[in-house]
Design an enzyme around this catalytic site. Sequence first.
Site, mmCIF file in Angstrom:
data_model
loop_
_atom_site.group_PDB
_atom_site.id
_atom_site.type_symbol
_atom_site.label_atom_id
_atom_site.label_comp_id
_atom_site.label_asym_id
_atom_site.label_seq_id
_atom_site.Cartn_x
_atom_site.Cartn_y
_atom_site.Cartn_z
ATOM 1 N N LYS A 54 40.932 72.148 -53.387
ATOM 2 C CA LYS A 54 41.375 72.391 -54.693
ATOM 3 C C LYS A 54 41.183 73.649 -54.818
ATOM 4 O O LYS A 54 41.688 73.798 -55.153
ATOM 5 C CB LYS A 54 41.827 71.190 -55.842
ATOM 6 C CG LYS A 54 42.713 69.834 -55.513
ATOM 7 C CD LYS A 54 41.992 68.453 -56.204
ATOM 8 C CE LYS A 54 42.458 67.572 -55.956
ATOM 9 N NZ LYS A 54 41.973 66.243 -55.921
ATOM 10 N N GLN A 98 38.709 63.727 -60.797
ATOM 11 C CA GLN A 98 38.700 62.996 -58.763
ATOM 12 C C GLN A 98 38.073 61.928 -59.347
ATOM 13 O O GLN A 98 37.181 60.837 -59.679
ATOM 14 C CB GLN A 98 37.734 63.710 -58.771
ATOM 15 C CG GLN A 98 38.214 63.456 -56.752
ATOM 16 C CD GLN A 98 38.910 63.833 -56.448
ATOM 17 O OE1 GLN A 98 39.829 64.918 -56.287
ATOM 18 N NE2 GLN A 98 39.365 63.307 -54.989
ATOM 19 N N ASP A 121 47.314 65.180 -62.708
ATOM 20 C CA ASP A 121 48.012 63.905 -61.697
ATOM 21 C C ASP A 121 49.502 63.838 -61.970
ATOM 22 O O ASP A 121 49.726 62.238 -61.575
ATOM 23 C CB ASP A 121 47.000 63.253 -61.692
ATOM 24 C CG ASP A 121 45.572 63.221 -61.386
ATOM 25 O OD1 ASP A 121 46.206 64.039 -59.891
ATOM 26 O OD2 ASP A 121 44.360 63.441 -60.720
HETATM 27 N N1 GUN Z 1 41.618 60.962 -55.962
HETATM 28 C C1 GUN Z 1 41.925 60.849 -54.166
HETATM 29 N N2 GUN Z 1 42.906 60.831 -54.270
HETATM 30 C C2 GUN Z 1 43.387 61.531 -56.385
HETATM 31 C C3 GUN Z 1 44.250 62.172 -56.625
HETATM 32 O O1 GUN Z 1 45.402 62.268 -56.208
HETATM 33 N N3 GUN Z 1 43.797 62.640 -58.402
HETATM 34 C C4 GUN Z 1 42.089 61.900 -58.127
HETATM 35 N N4 GUN Z 1 42.389 62.820 -59.763
HETATM 36 N N5 GUN Z 1 41.604 61.563 -57.267
HETATM 37 C C5 GUN Z 1 42.152 61.437 -56.355
#
Ligand code: GUN
Length: 287
Positions: A54, A98, A121
């Site tokens: 990211k 996350q 998200d």
């Molecule tokens: N963990 C795995 N995929 C994701 C996601 O798309 N968003 C978040 N916040 N955590 C994750």
Amino acid sequence: MSAKVIDGNAISAAIRQELRTKVEALKQENKRVPGLAVVLVGDDPASGIYVKNKRRDCKEVGFKSEIRKFDKDITQEELLEAISKFNIDPTIDGILVQLPLPDQIDNLAVLEAIDPNKDVDGFHPYNVGRLVLRYPGLRPCTPMGVMQLLERTGVPLMGKDATVIGVSNHVGRPMALELLLAGCSVSAAHKFTSNVHEYVEYADIVISAVGIPGLIKGAWIKPGATVIDVGITRDERGKLHGDVEYDEAVKRAGWITPVPGGVGPMTRVSMLQNTLYAMEKFHTGGQ
Ligand code: GUN
């Protein structure tokens, strides 16, 4: 017949280019660039890689990114405190915590603590509700990425039969909703569905989001159907596998996504798009 492959790497690269152009325009006008905050708790290696990606994605399109890392023993209060700081930070448009979080943390309380207008998200109940109601808002990134793959490939959706396999909060269920809102008649199959193959055989559009390699047999695919494989599982040798038996499905499908290189890059770029959207729509119009 052999399916045409939907190239998620190419489509996401085109979207990243569009984002870079928009960031350049903001800079030309002396406006600030979009900012994404990522909160990482603990030392799960997969989460660490996602977060690193990211940061790289943000850098590539010219966004600001801020990563906050916490020990796995963090208390709920400390985590909520970090979120509330980002909620009021005027340089941050998107906040992502996350997942998964350690057991002592109440996931829902954390997701609900994020300002819904920074919830890139699309996991906050407010944004889930807006999606159900067809109101504009921040949408979950994987289903949003799949919709963009379908739209940019020109797959017709209105009046088509779609089957989604897997009904998780963050992928399967919002995916079924997105397709419904796009005019599909949608079936949602899950672990209690006894005849998954019948739902797949009937479908013009098949979307599998389960995480069991080879679950969807190629022979089930209706000739000419569009097959989107969201599943991604790493075997003991490190090779990635989708849910769909690709080598057989590719002989019957009209369009198909590979794993890797299909949905994954679209999830990542949708997060960036949501961050820009949040800035433009909610946070000072880029001032
Ligand atoms: N963990 C795995 N995929 C994701 C996601 O798309 N968003 C978040 N916040 N955590 C994750």
